[in-house]
Design a protein around this motif. Structure first.
Motif, PDB file in Angstrom:
ATOM      1  N   MET A   1       0.955  16.305  -6.443  1.00 26.93           N
ATOM      2  CA  MET A   1       0.086  15.137  -6.332  1.00 26.93           C
ATOM      3  C   MET A   1      -0.069  14.762  -4.862  1.00 26.93           C
ATOM      4  O   MET A   1       0.902  14.740  -4.110  1.00 26.93           O
ATOM      5  CB  MET A   1       0.679  13.962  -7.127  1.00 26.93           C
ATOM      6  N   SER A   2      -1.293  14.464  -4.440  1.00 24.15           N
ATOM      7  CA  SER A   2      -1.553  14.132  -3.042  1.00 24.15           C
ATOM      8  C   SER A   2      -0.980  12.766  -2.693  1.00 24.15           C
ATOM      9  O   SER A   2      -0.723  11.929  -3.572  1.00 24.15           O
ATOM     10  CB  SER A   2      -3.056  14.135  -2.782  1.00 24.15           C
ATOM     11  N   ASN A   3      -0.795  12.536  -1.391  1.00 22.76           N
ATOM     12  CA  ASN A   3      -0.306  11.228  -0.955  1.00 22.76           C
ATOM     13  C   ASN A   3      -1.275  10.116  -1.338  1.00 22.76           C
ATOM     14  O   ASN A   3      -0.853   8.993  -1.647  1.00 22.76           O
ATOM     15  CB  ASN A   3      -0.089  11.232   0.561  1.00 22.76           C
ATOM     16  N   ALA A   4      -2.567  10.412  -1.315  1.00 25.52           N
ATOM     17  CA  ALA A   4      -3.554   9.403  -1.700  1.00 25.52           C
ATOM     18  C   ALA A   4      -3.361   8.989  -3.163  1.00 25.52           C
ATOM     19  O   ALA A   4      -3.386   7.802  -3.503  1.00 25.52           O
ATOM     20  CB  ALA A   4      -4.965   9.940  -1.476  1.00 25.52           C
ATOM     21  N   ALA A   5      -3.147   9.985  -4.035  1.00 20.67           N
ATOM     22  CA  ALA A   5      -2.942   9.689  -5.456  1.00 20.67           C
ATOM     23  C   ALA A   5      -1.625   8.953  -5.673  1.00 20.67           C
ATOM     24  O   ALA A   5      -1.540   8.021  -6.487  1.00 20.67           O
ATOM     25  CB  ALA A   5      -2.976  10.980  -6.265  1.00 20.67           C
ATOM     26  N   LEU A   6      -0.582   9.357  -4.946  1.00 16.87           N
ATOM     27  CA  LEU A   6       0.708   8.673  -5.057  1.00 16.87           C
ATOM     28  C   LEU A   6       0.595   7.222  -4.590  1.00 16.87           C
ATOM     29  O   LEU A   6       1.158   6.312  -5.212  1.00 16.87           O
ATOM     30  CB  LEU A   6       1.764   9.406  -4.229  1.00 16.87           C
ATOM     31  N   LEU A   7      -0.127   7.015  -3.500  1.00 16.53           N
ATOM     32  CA  LEU A   7      -0.299   5.659  -2.981  1.00 16.53           C
ATOM     33  C   LEU A   7      -1.028   4.783  -3.994  1.00 16.53           C
ATOM     34  O   LEU A   7      -0.634   3.635  -4.239  1.00 16.53           O
ATOM     35  CB  LEU A   7      -1.069   5.699  -1.661  1.00 16.53           C
ATOM     36  N   LYS A   8      -2.064   5.322  -4.598  1.00 13.71           N
ATOM     37  CA  LYS A   8      -2.823   4.554  -5.588  1.00 13.71           C
ATOM     38  C   LYS A   8      -1.950   4.183  -6.778  1.00 13.71           C
ATOM     39  O   LYS A   8      -1.956   3.038  -7.251  1.00 13.71           O
ATOM     40  CB  LYS A   8      -4.034   5.362  -6.050  1.00 13.71           C
ATOM     41  N   GLN A   9      -1.164   5.148  -7.269  1.00 12.21           N
ATOM     42  CA  GLN A   9      -0.294   4.883  -8.419  1.00 12.21           C
ATOM     43  C   GLN A   9       0.787   3.870  -8.059  1.00 12.21           C
ATOM     44  O   GLN A   9       1.119   2.983  -8.856  1.00 12.21           O
ATOM     45  CB  GLN A   9       0.339   6.198  -8.893  1.00 12.21           C
ATOM     46  N   ALA A  10       1.330   3.987  -6.847  1.00 16.03           N
ATOM     47  CA  ALA A  10       2.363   3.045  -6.408  1.00 16.03           C
ATOM     48  C   ALA A  10       1.796   1.639  -6.267  1.00 16.03           C
ATOM     49  O   ALA A  10       2.445   0.649  -6.634  1.00 16.03           O
ATOM     50  CB  ALA A  10       2.966   3.513  -5.088  1.00 16.03           C
ATOM     51  N   MET A  11       0.585   1.525  -5.754  1.00 18.24           N
ATOM     52  CA  MET A  11      -0.046   0.209  -5.612  1.00 18.24           C
ATOM     53  C   MET A  11      -0.273  -0.439  -6.977  1.00 18.24           C
ATOM     54  O   MET A  11      -0.088  -1.649  -7.140  1.00 18.24           O
ATOM     55  CB  MET A  11      -1.368   0.341  -4.854  1.00 18.24           C
ATOM     56  N   GLN A  12      -0.649   0.360  -7.958  1.00 17.18           N
ATOM     57  CA  GLN A  12      -0.831  -0.180  -9.304  1.00 17.18           C
ATOM     58  C   GLN A  12       0.490  -0.703  -9.855  1.00 17.18           C
ATOM     59  O   GLN A  12       0.542  -1.778 -10.463  1.00 17.18           O
ATOM     60  CB  GLN A  12      -1.407   0.901 -10.223  1.00 17.18           C
ATOM     61  N   TYR A  13       1.558   0.055  -9.644  1.00 16.32           N
ATOM     62  CA  TYR A  13       2.874  -0.368 -10.135  1.00 16.32           C
ATOM     63  C   TYR A  13       3.342  -1.638  -9.429  1.00 16.32           C
ATOM     64  O   TYR A  13       3.944  -2.522 -10.042  1.00 16.32           O
ATOM     65  CB  TYR A  13       3.888   0.760  -9.929  1.00 16.32           C
ATOM     66  N   LEU A  14       3.040  -1.746  -8.140  1.00 15.50           N
ATOM     67  CA  LEU A  14       3.472  -2.904  -7.351  1.00 15.50           C
ATOM     68  C   LEU A  14       2.493  -4.074  -7.424  1.00 15.50           C
ATOM     69  O   LEU A  14       2.733  -5.114  -6.803  1.00 15.50           O
ATOM     70  CB  LEU A  14       3.651  -2.486  -5.888  1.00 15.50           C
ATOM     71  N   ASP A  15       1.406  -3.893  -8.175  1.00 14.29           N
ATOM     72  CA  ASP A  15       0.373  -4.934  -8.294  1.00 14.29           C
ATOM     73  C   ASP A  15      -0.191  -5.322  -6.926  1.00 14.29           C
ATOM     74  O   ASP A  15      -0.376  -6.506  -6.618  1.00 14.29           O
ATOM     75  CB  ASP A  15       0.924  -6.181  -9.005  1.00 14.29           C
ATOM     76  N   LEU A  16      -0.457  -4.321  -6.105  1.00 17.02           N
ATOM     77  CA  LEU A  16      -1.001  -4.549  -4.767  1.00 17.02           C
ATOM     78  C   LEU A  16      -2.467  -4.129  -4.710  1.00 17.02           C
ATOM     79  O   LEU A  16      -2.805  -2.995  -5.072  1.00 17.02           O
ATOM     80  CB  LEU A  16      -0.220  -3.746  -3.723  1.00 17.02           C
ATOM     81  N   THR A  17      -3.327  -5.022  -4.267  1.00 17.61           N
ATOM     82  CA  THR A  17      -4.712  -4.652  -3.987  1.00 17.61           C
ATOM     83  C   THR A  17      -4.797  -4.067  -2.583  1.00 17.61           C
ATOM     84  O   THR A  17      -3.839  -4.155  -1.793  1.00 17.61           O
ATOM     85  CB  THR A  17      -5.626  -5.879  -4.076  1.00 17.61           C
ATOM     86  N   GLY A  18      -5.946  -3.493  -2.256  1.00 15.02           N
ATOM     87  CA  GLY A  18      -6.128  -2.960  -0.910  1.00 15.02           C
ATOM     88  C   GLY A  18      -6.021  -4.039   0.148  1.00 15.02           C
ATOM     89  O   GLY A  18      -5.417  -3.838   1.210  1.00 15.02           O
ATOM     90  N   VAL A  19      -6.576  -5.216  -0.148  1.00 11.78           N
ATOM     91  CA  VAL A  19      -6.510  -6.331   0.807  1.00 11.78           C
ATOM     92  C   VAL A  19      -5.067  -6.792   0.989  1.00 11.78           C
ATOM     93  O   VAL A  19      -4.599  -7.019   2.119  1.00 11.78           O
ATOM     94  CB  VAL A  19      -7.400  -7.498   0.328  1.00 11.78           C
ATOM     95  N   ALA A  20      -4.349  -6.928  -0.126  1.00 12.37           N
ATOM     96  CA  ALA A  20      -2.957  -7.382  -0.044  1.00 12.37           C
ATOM     97  C   ALA A  20      -2.097  -6.378   0.714  1.00 12.37           C
ATOM     98  O   ALA A  20      -1.235  -6.761   1.522  1.00 12.37           O
ATOM     99  CB  ALA A  20      -2.400  -7.609  -1.446  1.00 12.37           C
ATOM    100  N   LEU A  21      -2.328  -5.086   0.470  1.00 13.64           N
ATOM    101  CA  LEU A  21      -1.557  -4.071   1.180  1.00 13.64           C
ATOM    102  C   LEU A  21      -1.875  -4.103   2.673  1.00 13.64           C
ATOM    103  O   LEU A  21      -0.967  -3.987   3.512  1.00 13.64           O
ATOM    104  CB  LEU A  21      -1.853  -2.687   0.601  1.00 13.64           C
ATOM    105  N   ALA A  22      -3.153  -4.283   3.014  1.00  9.36           N
ATOM    106  CA  ALA A  22      -3.537  -4.353   4.428  1.00  9.36           C
ATOM    107  C   ALA A  22      -2.839  -5.520   5.122  1.00  9.36           C
ATOM    108  O   ALA A  22      -2.360  -5.390   6.259  1.00  9.36           O
ATOM    109  CB  ALA A  22      -5.051  -4.492   4.544  1.00  9.36           C
ATOM    110  N   GLU A  23      -2.739  -6.657   4.438  1.00  3.59           N
ATOM    111  CA  GLU A  23      -2.079  -7.822   5.031  1.00  3.59           C
ATOM    112  C   GLU A  23      -0.591  -7.567   5.232  1.00  3.59           C
ATOM    113  O   GLU A  23      -0.014  -7.936   6.267  1.00  3.59           O
ATOM    114  CB  GLU A  23      -2.294  -9.039   4.136  1.00  3.59           C
ATOM    115  N   ARG A  24       0.048  -6.923   4.257  1.00  4.87           N
ATOM    116  CA  ARG A  24       1.484  -6.672   4.378  1.00  4.87           C
ATOM    117  C   ARG A  24       1.775  -5.636   5.458  1.00  4.87           C
ATOM    118  O   ARG A  24       2.752  -5.755   6.197  1.00  4.87           O
ATOM    119  CB  ARG A  24       2.047  -6.224   3.026  1.00  4.87           C
ATOM    120  N   VAL A  25       0.924  -4.617   5.563  1.00  6.98           N
ATOM    121  CA  VAL A  25       1.114  -3.613   6.614  1.00  6.98           C
ATOM    122  C   VAL A  25       0.905  -4.253   7.987  1.00  6.98           C
ATOM    123  O   VAL A  25       1.657  -3.984   8.939  1.00  6.98           O
ATOM    124  CB  VAL A  25       0.149  -2.427   6.410  1.00  6.98           C
TER     125      VAL A  25
END
Length: 337
Positions: A1-25
């Motif tokens: 599985m690609s890192n992009a796919a892993l990141l998407k699956q992890a974000m779903q599990y963590l209930d993180l949107t793209g905006v929320a992840l950008a703010e935390r990063v």
């Protein structure tokens, strides 16, 4: 599985949107620069490679959440299992044992199915048990004995088959009453001679000579084509059961006997939870049936991995392993009718 796919699956599990992840990063950056949501989007769609630092950080977030919410996990020895509970002698607790095991399996988030093997014109109990089990999201299909014979479990499914004493008894040609000590002969057209579960559980009160004698005669009929365990369900606590079993020509220490016992519940009310959000009404019964299910799985080559052992494994897992564990241990969602 690609890192992009892993990141998407992890974000779903963590209930993180793209905006929320950008703010935390952005909050983690030491250069006071901000990570834009568009950057997250480019990582997710594969336009740009995902930052290795981000993948390491996401992995630890997932590890932390998995470790905080981990529950026991069941590893089946094959894709699916069928466990049958049977004893031609009535009153031994076949249905009670089957119901309690089904509820125990469901408490471990297993895909669980209960089936009642009985003649079409005598299926009154088939209407009662689903009222107890369906609130726990346990499937209770109303199948004929012939359809049960042809049923194949799906991946990850455990099927508990409650074999009626009528159907079990009619699987034999019984000797005449004056020759009551002789074992019955198997009827090749009977249900049991054609049934192939992974394990038979045979409940009996081993303090009762009547139960022991009937159970031995049943087993001597040689109709059970699978590993089998006699499960002692005493009505009262006594140490006389070993001598009772010995008098009937059986050895309590043999592999034929489940090495523990399950005392019959004092209350006539079912000990299982009333629904998915409720606790067991009798924790002692839950403990005994959990122990039986664990032992049965071990006997067949599977296991229940306890939370402590999983915690140790979680500390060594990479992100793909963590996300796979999430899939295995998450409670299934109820499918719409």
């Amino acid at each position: 599985m690609s890192n992009a796919a892993l990141l998407k699956q992890a974000m779903q599990y963590l209930d993180l949107t793209g905006v929320a992840l950008a703010e935390r990063v952005s909050a983690l950056r030491e250069d006071d620069k901000r990570t834009a949501p568009e950057t997250i989007s480019r990582w997710l769609n594969g336009t740009n490679p995902v930052d290795p630092f981000l993948m390491g950080w996401i992995t630890e977030l997932v590890r932390s959440k998995v470790g905080a919410n981990i529950q026991p996990m069941v590893e089946l020895p094959k894709d699916g299992l069928i466990i049958a509970v049977v004893n031609p002698k009535g009153g031994t607790g076949v249905t009670s044992l089957c119901i309690n095991l089904a509820a125990t399996a469901k408490s471990l988030h297993m895909k669980t199915t209960y089936m009642y093997a009985e003649y079409e014109d005598a299926r009154g109990r088939a209407q009662i048990v689903p009222k107890l089990l369906e609130p726990l999201w346990i499937k209770c299909p109303n199948l004929s004995p012939e359809k049960i014979l042809g049923y194949r479990p799906s991946i990850g499914e455990i099927v508990l088959v409650d074999v009626s004493n009528h159907l079990a008894s009619d699987s034999f040609v019984w000797p005449s009453p004056h020759d009551s000590s002789a074992p019955p002969k198997v009827d090749p057209k009977g249900f049991l001679d054609r049934f192939r579960p992974d394990l038979y559980l045979i409940p009996a009160d081993l303090e009762s000579s009547l139960d022991v004698r009937a159970t031995k005669r049943f087993i001597d009929g040689d109709a059970l084509h699978a590993p089998k365990w006699i499960v002692h369900r005493p009505r009262s606590m006594s140490l006389s059961f070993a001598s009772v079993v010995a008098r009937e020509g059986m050895d309590i220490s043999s592999e034929l006997f489940y090495p523990y016992f399950i005392p019959q519940a004092v209350s006539t009310s079912p000990p299982i939870p009333r629904d998915m959000l409720s606790d067991w009404q009798d924790e002692d019964q839950h403990h005994h049936h959990y122990q039986l299910l664990d032992a049965a799985l071990n006997k067949l080559g599977g296991r229940i991995v306890e939370s402590y052992a999983l915690q140790l494994e979680i500390g060594r897992m990479d992100l793909p392993g963590l996300l796979e564990l999430v899939e295995k241990t998450s409670a299934p969602r109820r499918q719409p009718a």
